[in-house]
Design a protein around this motif. Structure first.
Motif, PDB file in Angstrom:
ATOM      1  N   TYR A 269     -31.076 -36.224  12.328  1.00  0.00           N
ATOM      2  CA  TYR A 269     -31.492 -34.925  12.869  1.00  0.00           C
ATOM      3  C   TYR A 269     -32.432 -35.100  14.062  1.00  0.00           C
ATOM      4  O   TYR A 269     -32.401 -34.322  15.013  1.00  0.00           O
ATOM      5  CB  TYR A 269     -32.184 -34.147  11.750  1.00  0.00           C
TER       6      TYR A 269
ATOM      7  N   THR B  43     -24.752 -26.668   8.070  1.00  0.00           N
ATOM      8  CA  THR B  43     -24.569 -27.592   9.196  1.00  0.00           C
ATOM      9  C   THR B  43     -24.838 -26.878  10.523  1.00  0.00           C
ATOM     10  O   THR B  43     -25.322 -27.482  11.479  1.00  0.00           O
ATOM     11  CB  THR B  43     -23.159 -28.215   9.175  1.00  0.00           C
ATOM     12  N   LYS B  44     -24.549 -25.569  10.576  1.00  0.00           N
ATOM     13  CA  LYS B  44     -24.865 -24.826  11.801  1.00  0.00           C
ATOM     14  C   LYS B  44     -26.374 -24.793  12.032  1.00  0.00           C
ATOM     15  O   LYS B  44     -26.857 -24.921  13.165  1.00  0.00           O
ATOM     16  CB  LYS B  44     -24.302 -23.407  11.734  1.00  0.00           C
ATOM     17  N   GLU B  45     -27.140 -24.600  10.952  1.00  0.00           N
ATOM     18  CA  GLU B  45     -28.597 -24.649  11.082  1.00  0.00           C
ATOM     19  C   GLU B  45     -29.048 -26.043  11.527  1.00  0.00           C
ATOM     20  O   GLU B  45     -29.998 -26.180  12.302  1.00  0.00           O
ATOM     21  CB  GLU B  45     -29.271 -24.276   9.758  1.00  0.00           C
TER      22      GLU B  45
ATOM     23  N   THR C 159     -27.221 -28.194  13.383  1.00  0.00           N
ATOM     24  CA  THR C 159     -26.873 -28.413  14.792  1.00  0.00           C
ATOM     25  C   THR C 159     -27.711 -27.544  15.726  1.00  0.00           C
ATOM     26  O   THR C 159     -27.968 -27.910  16.869  1.00  0.00           O
ATOM     27  CB  THR C 159     -25.377 -28.149  15.044  1.00  0.00           C
ATOM     28  N   GLN C 160     -28.159 -26.384  15.214  1.00  0.00           N
ATOM     29  CA  GLN C 160     -29.021 -25.499  16.015  1.00  0.00           C
ATOM     30  C   GLN C 160     -30.498 -25.879  15.910  1.00  0.00           C
ATOM     31  O   GLN C 160     -31.340 -25.266  16.546  1.00  0.00           O
ATOM     32  CB  GLN C 160     -28.818 -24.054  15.575  1.00  0.00           C
ATOM     33  N   ARG C 161     -30.774 -26.866  15.059  1.00  0.00           N
ATOM     34  CA  ARG C 161     -32.125 -27.408  14.859  1.00  0.00           C
ATOM     35  C   ARG C 161     -33.130 -26.342  14.401  1.00  0.00           C
ATOM     36  O   ARG C 161     -34.277 -26.312  14.856  1.00  0.00           O
ATOM     37  CB  ARG C 161     -32.624 -28.105  16.134  1.00  0.00           C
ATOM     38  N   THR C 162     -32.691 -25.467  13.502  1.00  0.00           N
ATOM     39  CA  THR C 162     -33.611 -24.477  12.934  1.00  0.00           C
ATOM     40  C   THR C 162     -34.408 -25.056  11.773  1.00  0.00           C
ATOM     41  O   THR C 162     -35.406 -24.462  11.345  1.00  0.00           O
ATOM     42  CB  THR C 162     -32.853 -23.245  12.410  1.00  0.00           C
TER      43      THR C 162
ATOM     44  N   LYS D 208     -28.205 -15.889   8.584  1.00  0.00           N
ATOM     45  CA  LYS D 208     -28.426 -15.812  10.021  1.00  0.00           C
ATOM     46  C   LYS D 208     -27.121 -15.953  10.796  1.00  0.00           C
ATOM     47  O   LYS D 208     -26.970 -15.402  11.875  1.00  0.00           O
ATOM     48  CB  LYS D 208     -29.389 -16.914  10.463  1.00  0.00           C
ATOM     49  N   ASN D 209     -26.180 -16.698  10.227  1.00  0.00           N
ATOM     50  CA  ASN D 209     -24.963 -17.030  10.967  1.00  0.00           C
ATOM     51  C   ASN D 209     -23.702 -16.367  10.430  1.00  0.00           C
ATOM     52  O   ASN D 209     -22.643 -16.487  11.034  1.00  0.00           O
ATOM     53  CB  ASN D 209     -24.755 -18.551  10.968  1.00  0.00           C
TER      54      ASN D 209
END
Length: 255
Positions: A25, A92-94, A96-99, A163-164
């Motif tokens: 990460y 995984t979206k979180e 890749t978005q680095r949240t 969120k997504n």
């Protein structure tokens, strides 16, 4: 089976996977896409490998179903009374978005129910675990461990939403609840926020798979909540189709 005797090893294993995930990460990682167009990174693979190897050392006789592993055919899986259900990285979206709101998830399923679950959020330095009938706990970012419980019935519902993955059906459901406060969270943390009493209700009227929900489902049940389909029946695991129906997660007061 004495779940409590295995729990410390499973928590340690989830932490080990989380350490590998964080290393990636914090690097310049690449994102690939699977056939269903969902994202995957080296962190998903590293976490999967760590967890599967560790679970085989903990319990060689219990089969494993992981999102990132080769799927056993239904003719084999339908005979599994007990199995591990793993999502190496949920959100995984979180990732890749680095949240930071992604999780490592390990659940033990028995007769269709999640009886033990461990959820870690490596970037947030939080961990949650629970055993059906034995309670749920949280380890916060300071390392302190404490018992968690769902909140009492609220006067104004705190609804946690994705969120997504918000859609019109979910928006309409939430609107029909009347006065409410919306809290956004990623991955399986939505269940955990209810389990620790920081939210009250999570309606999921969109697609999820069994590995997305099982570990946090176990934590929520152990904390005094439940997860049910829209018809009021319990959300079950170990089906031929690993996709979940629509469901609602909440404290038991809701049902």
């Amino acid at each position: 089976m004495h779940y409590s005797s295995m729990l410390p090893e499973v928590i340690k294993l989830a932490d080990e996977a989380g350490t590998r995930v964080l290393h990636i990460y914090q690097s310049d990682f690449k994102v690939s896409y699977k056939e269903d167009e969902s994202p995957i990174t080296a962190a998903d693979v590293a976490s999967h490998e760590t967890i599967v190897k560790g679970l085989r050392n903990i319990s060689r006789d219990i089969p494993i179903l992981s999102e990132e592993g080769a799927q056993s055919p239904w003719e084999e899986r339908k005979h599994w009374r007990r199995f591990w259900l793993v999502d190496p990285i949920d959100g995984t979206k979180e990732f890749t978005q680095r949240t930071g709101e992604f999780t490592v998830n390990i659940a033990l399923i028995e007769d269709g129910e999640p009886v033990m679950g461990v959820v870690t959020a490596p970037a947030l330095k939080e961990a949650f675990w629970g055993i059906k009938g034995e309670g749920a706990h949280k380890r916060d970012r300071t390392g302190r461990i404490h018992r968690i419980y769902v909140a009492e019935p609220p006067s104004t519902k705190r609804v946690v939403a994705s969120k997504n993955h918000m859609n019109d059906e979910t928006r309409n459901f939430i609107r029909a609840l009347g006065p409410h406060k919306t809290i956004q969270a990623g991955s399986s943390l939505k269940f955990c926020r209810i389990a620790e009493g920081h939210a009250d209700l999570y309606p999921r009227l969109g697609p999820t798979s069994e590995w997305d929900t099982a570990a946090a489902h176990a934590v929520l049940v152990a904390a005094g909540g439940d997860v049910r389909k829209l018809d009021g029946e319990p959300l079950q695991y170990g089906k031929e189709d690993v996709l979940n129906p629509h469901f609602i997660a909440a404290g038991n007061w809701y049902f």
